[in-house]
Design a protein around this motif. Structure first.
Motif, short mmCIF file in Angstrom:
data_model
loop_
_atom_site.label_atom_id
_atom_site.label_comp_id
_atom_site.label_asym_id
_atom_site.label_seq_id
_atom_site.Cartn_x
_atom_site.Cartn_y
_atom_site.Cartn_z
N GLU A 251 2.65 5.36 -5.81
CA GLU A 251 3.87 4.74 -5.29
C GLU A 251 4.23 5.26 -3.89
O GLU A 251 4.99 4.64 -3.16
CB GLU A 251 5.04 4.98 -6.25
N GLU A 252 3.66 6.41 -3.55
CA GLU A 252 3.92 6.97 -2.21
C GLU A 252 3.07 6.27 -1.14
O GLU A 252 3.26 6.51 0.05
CB GLU A 252 3.60 8.46 -2.19
N LEU A 253 2.13 5.44 -1.58
CA LEU A 253 1.24 4.78 -0.63
C LEU A 253 1.79 3.42 -0.22
O LEU A 253 2.70 2.89 -0.87
CB LEU A 253 -0.15 4.58 -1.27
N SER A 254 1.22 2.86 0.84
CA SER A 254 1.65 1.52 1.27
C SER A 254 1.20 0.48 0.24
O SER A 254 0.30 0.74 -0.58
CB SER A 254 1.05 1.19 2.63
N GLN A 255 1.79 -0.70 0.34
CA GLN A 255 1.44 -1.81 -0.55
C GLN A 255 -0.06 -2.12 -0.46
O GLN A 255 -0.74 -2.31 -1.47
CB GLN A 255 2.24 -3.04 -0.11
N GLN A 256 -0.55 -2.15 0.78
CA GLN A 256 -1.96 -2.46 1.03
C GLN A 256 -2.88 -1.41 0.39
O GLN A 256 -3.90 -1.73 -0.21
CB GLN A 256 -2.20 -2.52 2.53
N GLU A 257 -2.47 -0.15 0.50
CA GLU A 257 -3.28 0.92 -0.10
C GLU A 257 -3.24 0.84 -1.63
O GLU A 257 -4.25 1.09 -2.29
CB GLU A 257 -2.75 2.29 0.37
N GLN A 258 -2.10 0.46 -2.16
CA GLN A 258 -2.00 0.33 -3.62
C GLN A 258 -2.92 -0.78 -4.13
O GLN A 258 -3.55 -0.65 -5.18
CB GLN A 258 -0.55 0.05 -4.02
#
Ligand code: THU
Length: 165
Positions: free
Chosen positions: A17-24
């Motif tokens: 959840e700490e990552l960007s949407q794209q990274e998720q």
């Protein structure tokens, strides 16, 4: 005598959840790829997802073989395919995840030496560093360049090309 000190900088996250949407999304793709691994010998399943600058996400998983050395790691399966299909599109990021019979590994999986070498060449080829996300159940590590994964690397400098005849 001189001393050379090498440093590696790694960002550590406790949750995706700490990552960007794209990274998720990339993490999700890597996990899906992991479930497609062909690993009947090691029963160690690895998935990799590569995001390219053109927006494509290419995934790969480890592919084993009864003649063991013929197999290939997930990272190289994905990167080679990405570079083969889109030779002009630099890599933006790669996510790597592994699981065994007990599920996703608690600690992030670290790529093997051969994969690090290939990851580095991909960075040098496009003259662009890309993010490497190593995904574990309990934490995620983000490394900003393959050079951090492979210090003192062989980069082909000094390879002498045959003169044109
Ligand atoms: N493996 C990968 O796919 N990536 C790595 O970075 C390390 C190892 C695979 C190779 C083999 O199929 C299995 O994991 C056990 O080594």
């Amino acid at each position: 005598m001189k001393k050379l000190n090498l440093t590696t900088s790694i960002d550590v996250f406790e949750s995706s959840e700490e990552l960007s949407q794209q990274e998720q999304i990339l993490l999700q793709k890597a996990e899906e790829a992991c479930n497609k691994a062909y690993a009947p010998y090691s029963e160690f399943y690895v998935g990799a997802a590569v995001l390219l600058e053109n927006g494509e996400i290419i995934t790969g998983s480890n592919q084993e073989n009864a003649a063991y050395p013929s197999g290939l790691c997930a990272e190289r399966t994905a990167i080679f395919y990405a570079n083969a299909q889109y030779p002009d599109s630099p890599v933006v990021s790669i996510a790597i995840i592994a699981r065994n019979k007990n599920g996703v590994l608690d600690n992030p999986v670290a790529p093997c030496g051969a994969c690090r070498q290939v990851m580095l060449e991909t960075e040098l080829r496009f003259k662009k560093a890309y993010d490497i996300l190593l995904v574990g159940h309990s934490s995620i590590q983000k490394i900003k360049s393959s050079k951090d994964l492979l210090p003192l690397s062989f980069v082909g400098e000094g390879l002498i090309k045959k003169a044109d005849s």
